[in-house]
Design an enzyme around this catalytic site. Sequence first.
Site, PDB file in Angstrom:
ATOM      1  N   GLU A 152       4.174  -2.233  -4.486  1.00  0.00           N
ATOM      2  CA  GLU A 152       3.656  -1.572  -3.282  1.00  0.00           C
ATOM      3  C   GLU A 152       3.182  -2.618  -2.268  1.00  0.00           C
ATOM      4  OE1 GLU A 152       0.586   1.103  -4.556  1.00  0.00           O
ATOM      5  OE2 GLU A 152       1.954   2.315  -5.777  1.00  0.00           O
ATOM      6  N   HIS A 179       0.707   5.866  -1.693  1.00  0.00           N
ATOM      7  CA  HIS A 179      -0.412   5.864  -2.641  1.00  0.00           C
ATOM      8  C   HIS A 179      -1.622   6.593  -2.046  1.00  0.00           C
ATOM      9  CE1 HIS A 179      -1.832   3.448  -6.364  1.00  0.00           C
ATOM     10  NE2 HIS A 179      -2.580   4.529  -6.233  1.00  0.00           N
ATOM     11  N   ARG A 188       0.771   6.292 -11.730  1.00  0.00           N
ATOM     12  CA  ARG A 188       0.909   4.858 -11.568  1.00  0.00           C
ATOM     13  C   ARG A 188       2.381   4.477 -11.454  1.00  0.00           C
ATOM     14  NH1 ARG A 188      -3.207   4.568  -9.841  1.00  0.00           N
ATOM     15  NH2 ARG A 188      -5.061   3.384 -10.416  1.00  0.00           N
ATOM     16  N   ASP A 234       4.303   8.968  -5.146  1.00  0.00           N
ATOM     17  CA  ASP A 234       3.181   8.424  -4.385  1.00  0.00           C
ATOM     18  C   ASP A 234       2.853   7.006  -4.826  1.00  0.00           C
ATOM     19  OD1 ASP A 234       0.965   8.738  -2.489  1.00  0.00           O
ATOM     20  OD2 ASP A 234      -0.317   8.642  -4.264  1.00  0.00           O
TER      21      ASP A 234
END
Length: 316
Positions: free
Chosen positions: A264, A283, A235, A259
């Site tokens: 985001e 992600h 996360r 990632d």
Amino acid sequence: MKILITELIWEEGIRELKEEGHTLYYDEHLWRDRDALVTAIPEYDALIVRNQTKVDKELLEAAPDLKVIGRLGVGLDNINIEFAKVRNIPVVFAKNANATSVAEYVFSAMLASRRFLNLAHEDIKNGGWNRKQFTGNELFNKTLGLIGLGEISHRVAKRAIAFGMKVVGYDPFVTEFDHVVSETGVTNYSTVGEVIKEADFISLHVPLTPATHHLIGLPELTQMKQSVCIINSSRGGIIDEIALANALSANSNMSAVLDVLEEEPISLSHPLLQQNNIMLTPHVAGLTDESQVRTSYLVAKEINKILKGKSSLCTV
């Protein structure tokens, strides 16, 4: 029953729900229109989301008939779990359905950080043949540090051991009799500090909570090996991104593969984008065709159980 789906779901999940005779409204972009979502939700019995839909108290209060929430993934920080419990609404999640995909992502990240195949390919396309420049490093005999020792870490650890790596970790909720320790052989240290000082690679596998927010910050970054590679597929918010950007800028031997990010998509002015020793992905660690078939099918199947009045092992 009427089911609202606000984000991307694979056809296998839709088929499983339709076979039970449910009425579906599917708009994978609905999460972007908060007003439309709040207006629509009162008439539905079930809601299926990914990580973008904010299932907060306001949305839950607007859904008097809601009987179950499905999360197409495992992270639950976008859902107000406590208020869902107050409303007696179970939350189904895709338990372990994408664990293999995330484990393979971690290995892709480790290999990419040590064997620069894409850069070598581009160099050859441009007329180069620089074997010394693209001499990399092995994973064999290196130490992998896992922060969080759940199912994903267990699968990462098994693969790492097959590569001849030493695996250490930290998880205060894991005992010496849990399989990741007793059967796989991961050494579970008593502090994060012990792991990060020893590890050549650090992979994060914890949920985002007040206790894990900025778990990796300036103090931790200064304790790591100069050549460490940090991988975050859990996360955004686990790592202090500004501290990481500064550390990467100061030490060209350090690298990171992220990632997930606090915001985001990432702002183009973010200092992480100014660093050459980092790789960012959108992600996608848990996103493979195989994992999404499993995820969509599992969540749909378990929602069907709950709508029939049965229990599910994939709920919180």
